[in-house]
Design an enzyme around this catalytic site. Structure first.
Site, PDB file in Angstrom:
ATOM      1  N   ARG A  48      -8.180  67.012  50.645  1.00 30.96           N
ATOM      2  CA  ARG A  48      -7.200  67.730  51.473  1.00 30.96           C
ATOM      3  C   ARG A  48      -7.620  67.622  52.935  1.00 30.96           C
ATOM      4  O   ARG A  48      -6.819  67.432  53.829  1.00 30.96           O
ATOM      5  CB  ARG A  48      -7.087  69.204  51.036  1.00 30.96           C
ATOM      6  CG  ARG A  48      -6.314  70.058  52.052  1.00 30.96           C
ATOM      7  CD  ARG A  48      -5.818  71.392  51.525  1.00 30.96           C
ATOM      8  NE  ARG A  48      -6.718  72.046  50.617  1.00 30.96           N
ATOM      9  CZ  ARG A  48      -7.847  72.680  50.945  1.00 30.96           C
ATOM     10  NH1 ARG A  48      -8.227  72.741  52.203  1.00 30.96           N
ATOM     11  NH2 ARG A  48      -8.590  73.236  50.029  1.00 30.96           N
ATOM     12  N   TYR A 100      18.617  68.303  61.544  1.00 30.10           N
ATOM     13  CA  TYR A 100      18.506  68.176  60.096  1.00 30.10           C
ATOM     14  C   TYR A 100      18.668  69.558  59.446  1.00 30.10           C
ATOM     15  O   TYR A 100      18.070  70.539  59.891  1.00 30.10           O
ATOM     16  CB  TYR A 100      17.136  67.576  59.773  1.00 30.10           C
ATOM     17  CG  TYR A 100      16.887  67.416  58.308  1.00 30.10           C
ATOM     18  CD1 TYR A 100      17.591  66.466  57.582  1.00 30.10           C
ATOM     19  CD2 TYR A 100      15.974  68.215  57.647  1.00 30.10           C
ATOM     20  CE1 TYR A 100      17.383  66.320  56.229  1.00 30.10           C
ATOM     21  CE2 TYR A 100      15.752  68.061  56.289  1.00 30.10           C
ATOM     22  CZ  TYR A 100      16.462  67.117  55.587  1.00 30.10           C
ATOM     23  OH  TYR A 100      16.254  66.972  54.246  1.00 30.10           O
ATOM     24  N   ASP A 172      11.815  65.126  66.821  1.00 29.13           N
ATOM     25  CA  ASP A 172      11.924  64.522  65.494  1.00 29.13           C
ATOM     26  C   ASP A 172      12.486  63.112  65.696  1.00 29.13           C
ATOM     27  O   ASP A 172      13.635  62.946  66.089  1.00 29.13           O
ATOM     28  CB  ASP A 172      12.852  65.380  64.622  1.00 29.13           C
ATOM     29  CG  ASP A 172      13.012  64.834  63.200  1.00 29.13           C
ATOM     30  OD1 ASP A 172      12.902  63.614  63.018  1.00 29.13           O
ATOM     31  OD2 ASP A 172      13.273  65.640  62.285  1.00 29.13           O
ATOM     32  N   LYS A 197      12.228  58.193  55.198  1.00 30.99           N
ATOM     33  CA  LYS A 197      13.397  57.444  55.616  1.00 30.99           C
ATOM     34  C   LYS A 197      13.009  56.012  56.025  1.00 30.99           C
ATOM     35  O   LYS A 197      12.549  55.281  55.191  1.00 30.99           O
ATOM     36  CB  LYS A 197      14.106  58.216  56.732  1.00 30.99           C
ATOM     37  CG  LYS A 197      14.229  59.736  56.458  1.00 30.99           C
ATOM     38  CD  LYS A 197      15.069  60.060  55.239  1.00 30.99           C
ATOM     39  CE  LYS A 197      14.995  61.521  54.788  1.00 30.99           C
ATOM     40  NZ  LYS A 197      15.242  62.531  55.809  1.00 30.99           N
TER      41      LYS A 197
HETATM   42  C1  LIG Z   1      14.937  63.919  55.953  1.00 33.66           C
HETATM   43  C2  LIG Z   1      14.684  64.480  57.282  1.00 33.66           C
HETATM   44  C3  LIG Z   1      13.746  65.512  57.472  1.00 33.66           C
HETATM   45  C4  LIG Z   1      12.993  66.132  56.325  1.00 33.66           C
HETATM   46  O1  LIG Z   1      12.139  65.216  55.702  1.00 33.66           O
HETATM   47  P1  LIG Z   1      11.751  65.255  54.142  1.00 33.66           P
HETATM   48  O2  LIG Z   1      10.874  64.070  54.014  1.00 33.66           O
HETATM   49  O3  LIG Z   1      13.021  65.160  53.370  1.00 33.66           O
HETATM   50  O4  LIG Z   1      11.057  66.547  53.901  1.00 33.66           O
HETATM   51  C5  LIG Z   1      13.523  65.942  58.756  1.00 33.66           C
HETATM   52  N1  LIG Z   1      14.205  65.445  59.807  1.00 33.66           N
HETATM   53  C6  LIG Z   1      15.128  64.477  59.662  1.00 33.66           C
HETATM   54  C7  LIG Z   1      15.844  63.959  60.859  1.00 33.66           C
HETATM   55  C8  LIG Z   1      15.405  63.970  58.401  1.00 33.66           C
HETATM   56  O5  LIG Z   1      16.333  63.014  58.259  1.00 33.66           O
END
Ligand SMILES: *Cc1c(COP(=O)(O)O)cnc(C)c1O
Length: 386
Positions: A48, A100, A172, A197
């Site tokens: 961890r 998101y 983000d 993604k």
């Molecule tokens: C999918 C997504 C998240 C969250 O990510 P996870 O891997 O699903 O927890 C955060 N921000 C954006 C822009 C996303 O597309």
């Protein structure tokens, strides 16, 4: 030697394995490490706290974002959770008005209960951010382009305002990845990713990442990463490194396809609106061109009222209806009932997340095949004229 990003994608972080010469970083599938005597470790204690495979990914994302310190988490939301844990009761965040859905949910249903509040602002207008800043505000949190309306925020301009008042800027960067946009170089303090993604890129791994430049901020994040414990597993860290190697070639195709499809949609007569910052008609076009090396491959559009959106989703043959985005395969979703269902209906409507809005994650298939599928599905969804 300073390398261009296409080379960093392949050789950044820890380039292979020093001990054996293996060109790939091994999967260190271990929870703990032998200590040679009390307090005598070889740099690793418990997975961890640190794991060499995860560490390789953390160094790689730091190199790609031109930051200093990277952190890998079990999901994008685990990364967001850890970053938001930097704040305490009484603190407030200014947040983009389309973000998101899960980010909104964790702010509204989790951190609000701990006394950390938020104020939603249209961050594409920097003067609105400045107006919303007061003593309780500790950070500005933006996505650009934002989810799902692809609203562009001028990151350098927001960084200037945030820093003028001594606030942090968190970005983000999931939609563009460091291949197209590097927020730390534009003045952001923390970059967050859902690695699930584009970075992973194959819709096979859930992961999250964060990168910072500042040592003190890194120390606090590292403490929280270990204390909260939402770390990425060694196997998934390996899959992320593997996915990132092809990010450049994938993104080039994603962006080329998206540009072609957005232009086709705009003149098709099938839709009443196309949101894509790569279109000259888009209000974010100029800022997008200034701050990023491409407009990405997320398109949102509003189906004309002549067509039934439920039938449209049912009629697609090549493009898949699913949550998520950024994989090699094309996916569509219905933000109002899927990704953004956590946002109250009145706020949704106000910002433009209408029922006819369709979000399209353009994959790397043949662009003409994708256009063909959209066309046949839209035509099949024509409402009967009475
Ligand atoms: C999918 C997504 C998240 C969250 O990510 P996870 O891997 O699903 O927890 C955060 N921000 C954006 C822009 C996303 O597309």
């Amino acid at each position: 030697m300073s390398l261009k990003i296409d080379s960093v994608l392949i050789h950044g972080g820890r380039d292979g394995d020093e001990t054996t010469g293996a060109v790939n970083v091994p999967i260190y599938q271990t929870s703990t490490y032998k200590q040679d005597g009390l307090g005598e470790t070889r740099g690793w204690e418990y997975s961890r706290t640190g794991n060499p495979t995860r560490d390789a990914l953390e160094k790689l994302i730091a190199d790609l974002e031109q930051g200093e310190y990277g952190f890998a988490f079990a999901s994008g939301l685990a990364a967001i959770n850890t970053v938001l844990s930097l704040f305490k009761s009484g603190d407030k965040l200014i947040v983009s008005d389309n973000i998101y859905g899960g980010t909104f949910r964790i702010l509204d249903n989790v951190f609000k209960n701990f006394g950390i509040t938020y104020e939603i602002v249209n961050t594409s207008d920097v003067s609105l951010i400045e107006k919303a800043i007061d003593d309780s505000v500790k950070a500005v949190y933006v996505e650009s382009p934002a989810n799902p309306l692809l609203t562009v925020t001028d990151i350098a301009a927001v960084a200037e305002v945030a820093h003028k008042y001594n606030k942090l800027l968190i970005v983000d960067n999931t939609f563009l990845t460091p291949y197209l946009q590097r927020p730390l170089t534009l003045g952001a303090d923390i970059v967050i990713h859902s690695g699930t993604k584009y970075l992973g890129g194959h819709s096979d791994t859930v992961s999250g990442l964060a990168v910072v430049k500042d040592k003190e901020l890194a120390d606090r994040l590292y403490y929280l990463q270990n204390a909260i414990g939402g770390v990425l597993a060694p196997w998934d860290s390996f899959l992320m490194i593997r996915g990132i190697k092809t990010l450049g070639v994938r993104m080039d195709r994603h962006v080329a396809n998206a540009g072609k499809i957005a232009e086709w949609l705009e003149q098709s007569g099938y839709v009443s609106k196309v949101y894509y910052p790569g279109l000259k008609s888009d209000p974010g076009y100029e800022v997008q061109k200034k701050q990023a090396d491409g407009a990405g491959a997320m398109i949102s559009f509003v189906l004309d009222e002549k067509y039934d959106y439920r039938k449209f989703f049912k009629s697609l043959k090549l493009i898949t209806l699913a949550e998520s985005l950024g994989g090699v395969e094309s996916l569509v979703c219905h933000p109002a009932s899927m990704t953004h269902a956590a946002i109250p209906a009145d706020i949704r409507k106000k910002v433009g997340i209408v029922d006819e809005l369709i979000r399209f994650s353009v994959g790397i298939e043949d662009a003409d095949d994708l256009i063909g599928d959209l066309k046949q599905a839209i035509e099949a969804s024509a409402k009967e004229v009475k």
